[in-house]
Design an enzyme around this catalytic site. Structure first.
Site, short mmCIF file in Angstrom:
data_model
loop_
_atom_site.label_atom_id
_atom_site.label_comp_id
_atom_site.label_asym_id
_atom_site.label_seq_id
_atom_site.Cartn_x
_atom_site.Cartn_y
_atom_site.Cartn_z
N GLN A 133 -11.25 -48.90 10.17
CA GLN A 133 -12.39 -48.24 10.81
C GLN A 133 -12.54 -48.73 12.24
O GLN A 133 -12.54 -49.94 12.49
CB GLN A 133 -13.68 -48.50 10.01
N HIS A 157 -12.95 -38.35 7.20
CA HIS A 157 -11.81 -37.61 7.74
C HIS A 157 -11.45 -36.54 6.72
O HIS A 157 -11.22 -36.86 5.54
CB HIS A 157 -10.58 -38.52 7.88
N ASP A 172 -10.97 -34.13 15.16
CA ASP A 172 -10.56 -35.46 15.63
C ASP A 172 -9.77 -35.29 16.92
O ASP A 172 -8.92 -34.40 17.05
CB ASP A 172 -9.69 -36.14 14.56
N ILE A 173 -10.03 -36.16 17.87
CA ILE A 173 -9.40 -36.09 19.19
C ILE A 173 -7.91 -36.44 19.12
O ILE A 173 -7.14 -36.09 20.01
CB ILE A 173 -10.17 -37.01 20.17
N HIS A 223 -17.94 -41.68 9.04
CA HIS A 223 -17.33 -40.35 9.18
C HIS A 223 -16.32 -40.16 8.07
O HIS A 223 -15.55 -41.06 7.76
CB HIS A 223 -16.66 -40.19 10.54
P1 AMP Z 1 -11.66 -44.54 12.10
O1 AMP Z 1 -10.45 -45.28 12.60
O2 AMP Z 1 -11.63 -44.20 10.64
O3 AMP Z 1 -12.95 -45.22 12.52
O4 AMP Z 1 -11.61 -43.12 12.81
C1 AMP Z 1 -12.10 -42.90 14.09
C2 AMP Z 1 -11.55 -41.57 14.51
O5 AMP Z 1 -12.32 -41.07 15.58
C3 AMP Z 1 -10.09 -41.63 14.98
O6 AMP Z 1 -9.30 -40.78 14.16
C4 AMP Z 1 -10.17 -41.13 16.43
O7 AMP Z 1 -9.07 -40.33 16.78
C5 AMP Z 1 -11.46 -40.34 16.42
N1 AMP Z 1 -12.14 -40.22 17.71
C6 AMP Z 1 -12.36 -41.19 18.61
N2 AMP Z 1 -13.04 -40.71 19.65
C7 AMP Z 1 -13.27 -39.38 19.40
C8 AMP Z 1 -13.91 -38.33 20.10
N3 AMP Z 1 -14.50 -38.53 21.29
N4 AMP Z 1 -13.92 -37.10 19.55
C9 AMP Z 1 -13.33 -36.88 18.35
N5 AMP Z 1 -12.71 -37.84 17.64
C10 AMP Z 1 -12.68 -39.07 18.15
#
Ligand code: AMP
Ligand code: ZN
Length: 114
Positions: free
Chosen positions: A94, A102, A30-31, A100
């Site tokens: 989300q 986590h 996760d970024i 995805h």
């Molecule tokens: P959610 O809020 O459950 O939809 O989680 C989305 C997740 O994606 C968040 O934890 C973000 O930090 C992560 N995220 C967003 N963009 C990226 C990216 N380019 N690479 C890796 N993780 C990302």
């Protein structure tokens, strides 16, 4: 899906730190990590959320769960305990609508989450 962030990561059009790849799933960091280990596990095929994944045929949800557990073992968080979270729907937080899991671990995790 052409305009999906995680489809682009699967297609290697956007960079990510990939930690595990199986035939039908991909795991990357996760970024914006919320724990020492914070990895996202996605099916390579586009499904919007866990509800859609649950309705997908041929065991895809099973593959994603197995990949999530494999990540936890690989990251060394399995013995101490880890959490697998699918935020499902905007009301649950989300933000990326390619399902995805986590995988969170490496610190004490409180319950219930916020
Ligand atoms: P959610 O809020 O459950 O939809 O989680 C989305 C997740 O994606 C968040 O934890 C973000 O930090 C992560 N995220 C967003 N963009 C990226 C990216 N380019 N690479 C890796 N993780 C990302
Ligand atoms: Zn997608």
């Amino acid at each position: 899906m052409t305009d999906c962030l995680f489809c682009k990561i699967v297609a290697r059009e956007i960079e990510a730190e990939i930690v595990l790849e199986t035939e039908r799933a991909l795991a990357f960091r996760d970024i914006n990590p919320q724990a020492p280990t914070h990895v996202l596990v996605v099916p390579k095929a586009h499904h919007a959320d866990a509800a859609a994944l649950a309705e997908a045929d041929d065991g895809l949800a099973d593959d994603v769960l197995k990949a999530a557990h494999a990540v936890a073992v690989q990251e060394g968080v399995a013995p101490g305990g880890y959490r697998i979270v699918f935020n499902t729907g905007a009301g649950a937080g989300q933000t990326v609508f390619h399902v995805h899991a986590h995988v969170l671990g490496g610190r004490d995790l409180t319950w219930p989450p916020g």
